[in-house]
Design an enzyme around this catalytic site. Sequence first.
Site, short mmCIF file in Angstrom:
data_model
loop_
_atom_site.label_atom_id
_atom_site.label_comp_id
_atom_site.label_asym_id
_atom_site.label_seq_id
_atom_site.Cartn_x
_atom_site.Cartn_y
_atom_site.Cartn_z
CD1 TRP A 1 3.88 -4.56 3.47
CD2 TRP A 1 4.54 -4.98 1.37
NE1 TRP A 1 2.83 -5.16 2.81
CE2 TRP A 1 3.21 -5.43 1.52
CE3 TRP A 1 5.16 -5.12 0.14
CZ2 TRP A 1 2.50 -6.02 0.47
CZ3 TRP A 1 4.46 -5.70 -0.90
CH2 TRP A 1 3.14 -6.15 -0.73
CD1 TRP B 1 7.41 0.57 9.67
CD2 TRP B 1 6.83 -0.32 7.71
NE1 TRP B 1 8.00 1.33 8.68
CE2 TRP B 1 7.65 0.80 7.47
CE3 TRP B 1 6.34 -1.04 6.62
CZ2 TRP B 1 7.98 1.22 6.17
CZ3 TRP B 1 6.66 -0.62 5.34
CH2 TRP B 1 7.47 0.49 5.13
CE LYS C 1 16.94 9.16 -1.01
NZ LYS C 1 17.02 9.14 0.47
CG ASP D 1 0.76 2.62 4.93
OD1 ASP D 1 0.06 2.58 5.95
OD2 ASP D 1 1.99 2.54 4.95
N PRO E 1 0.81 -1.23 0.00
CG PRO E 1 0.07 -0.96 2.20
CD PRO E 1 0.77 -1.93 1.29
CE LYS F 1 8.41 15.37 -4.49
NZ LYS F 1 7.14 15.54 -3.76
CD GLN G 1 8.85 -0.80 1.74
OE1 GLN G 1 8.37 -1.36 2.73
NE2 GLN G 1 8.93 0.52 1.64
#
Length: 939
Positions: free
Chosen positions: A601, A561, A648, A86, A47, A651, A597
Amino acid sequence: MFRPVQASVRFPELEADIGRFWKKRDIYRKSLKARAGGPQFVFYEGPPTANGMPHPAHCLTRAIKDLFPRYRTMRGYACQRKAGWDTHGLPVEVEVSKELGIHSKEEIENYGVEPFIHKCVESVFRYTKEWERLTKRIAFWIDLSDAYVTYHQSFVESVWWALKDLFDRGLLYQGHKIVWWWAQGGTALSSGEVGQGYREVADPSVFVRFPLVDDPDTSLLVWTTTPWTLPSNQFAAVHPELDYSTVEEDGGKKLIVASALVEQVGSKAGQELEVVSTCQGTELLGKRYVPPFDYYYKAEGDTTGNLIAGGSEHVAWRVVAADFVTTDSGTGVVHEAPAFGEVDYELLLEQQARFVDGEGPGLICAVGPDGKFTSDAPDYEGRWVKEADKDISRELRRRGLLFHQEQYLHEYPFCWRADEDPLIQYPRQSWFIRTTQFKDRMLANNEWINWLPDHIKQGRFGKFLESNVDWALSRERYWGTPLPIWKCSVTGQLEAVSSYQELLAKPGARGTEAWEKAKAANPDLTEHLKVHKPYIDAIEYNSPFDPKGTMQRVPEVIDGWFDSGAMPFAQWGYPHQGHEQFAAQFPADFISEGIDQTRGWFYSQLAVSTLLFGDETSSGGNRPLAEFPHPFRNCIVLGLMLGEDGQKMSKSKRNYREPGEIFDRYGADALRWYFFANQPPWTSIRYNEQAIKDSIPEFLLRLWNVYSFFVIYANIDGFDPVALLQGKLDQLTPRELASARSYRPAAERAELDRWILSELHSTTAAVIDHMDAYDNFAACGRITDFVDALSNWYVRRSRDRFWSEDKQDPDKLDAYWTLYECLLSTSKLVAPFVPFLAEALWQNLAAEPFGDKVRESVHLCDYPEPEGAIVDAALSEQMREMREIVSLGRAARMGAKLKVRQPLAKVEVILADRQHQDWLQEHSALIAEELNVKAVEFT
């Protein structure tokens, strides 16, 4: 006949038309309905959080998540694709706090928990439309209308059931431990969360003198990278089996250092330290020293306690033994502030165990939960600990205790959702899950999972499992699943509940008025909020443990989590509902997310599932046990997405183009193919506009041009499969095409036809093998090679046949049927990868001319099946060798700067393997034509 094809295709416009067609005809729903009775292929959606804008990395995850369900659906599987959101936890709270211009827990509580929660609900779906737009634009077919939502009551109650199950089995407990603490946010973080926030920092590295009580001119030399912990010092630790040296420093004073580190320490300080004597660590045990700050020492320095073994000992500020002391760095003498380190705290517990109950050392902590010094350290009271490092170092230097200072580069964790906030280790009473008790079971479960890449199993994920610590579950926050535990106001005894209905059924249950009042004041409030703070906190009931007691909920919420890890069953509201859905959709055949993750997750799913459904020793309640692996069988771990500068994505740096810009310029298929075909998905991907642009002529445009060539000449020559085909049609498979007039079996056609059909079927077999193994990169490689062969060899070498004036020439018709079959099969072959282009080909070549006689969409077709009888391995090898000779010949011309239009006398071909020489000689005229030479000689 076929609709004329644009000479210059605009893929974004084409995709918009196809998208409208899919929506109008409801193709996705029809694809699900068509496979409803097939075997299950289970996919779980990890999610995303919709209160943040989607970025390019989400394009990769959504493309991969679409690819394999599409492929499996075309292979006949029923693949339900339930979306999810989520909605809990720090991501939402941090976003809302930024919006409100606040940061700390104190500011949130001053604002008001209830209005803050309302703001969180407003925030969770702030960018839903942008997420839905991205999802549809990249052709990720998933059910957004029936998504699971982690704050919904049914989901929360599933999580409550899981936590009650763990509580009743003694696996959920409250303990006093050292946790990684987000001081600004006022809550503990789990090891999975902490693992996501590490980055390299430069911290002050100080070497400090701890003078011995009985010999003030001799000091223990300790090393620490956290000067702020020194006011809370309790012990100095040495390894009992190491050798230690007493050395004389400049000025005549003495230091005690591990013998192996004397030279290194002296070099750092620019001194030559003279060894005066040596001893073993055991001889230092029990020696008393004066700590660098006397905040506690001046009142308790002489305090002693009685030992269980007899006699007495000073409770603190003495040398103790510790096996974790090494000579890898530092001085071999370790400063111990048990309040700020797990192993240090364990050492304190060991020391306390030696004393008569109540007479051993207590925990010294001069820092409050807000990460600021308390009045116990008056010189630094109210200051954030990290900011005090410099002043503490200056004070140590002023008092002659600082031996040496430098900067130390190391990895240090920051809050994963407030990346300017460093974490600290801190003593806290929290709720924990006994995951360490299940470490072996989790490792066994992991062994059965197919990880891509394979090294994740024993590497990043396996090592994380091996170093497992109990899951720090509770959060002293606001917007999260409330911990479903109620506590007796008299006895302190606890019990857990598994649903809101169970709670309201408790004797004397009361307190729903808080929710009813809020709902009356704001009828638009979602009903799901009644199971959240602050409304759930108002519900009390009579204590079953004491008639005078009231059961009140403990204040904590849980780690978000755990919500995500519970999604395999909580998405259905299991076990309160959804039994059939859960049984049919567990475990997952396929999941995929980014490499971060592995500690998020991926771990939370495996841990929760192993605890609930994989414990053979306790199968009580209604927990169905499952065979390993669960909750997922195959996992593609996606690599990092880097910006155009190789760094990386950021923005602030604007080192990438927004997905919408790429879609509008080049189309979604170009981006999808770039992701699938450029590198294995688990390698780092540089999001590069030029590379995306280059993928268009290298594959998409090449296939389009072959398709365009066919349509142009088929229309000119009146090649009309509709008029020629007989019998029942459905998907225009090779067997259906064989019923057509003028269609000849492959064996009766020209060698070039037999070759490309052999390549088609061998490519189909290879692509199926690769896709069944979740290797999209290798599958794309085979497809690329086939399209290249179709375009740059078959069509080019067959042009004279297509240009033949005799429209009924069998060889000409063979070429049309061959190319038509290749294009139909290719449209199905590439449908999971580039769904828009595949649909465009199918619509013009099949659906539009044949109408309701064939499937209305390529995505309703079966995936092509290879016919082994068509594959001619020897011919494929011979043609491959000839094409390689031509390619090398052209490269030799380029190297010699001889253009192809300039005729040459001959080309000499040196064969390392003469197996196909006779065949090649038979085709020497073709080689000569390709290379524009008069003769071909083989040696």
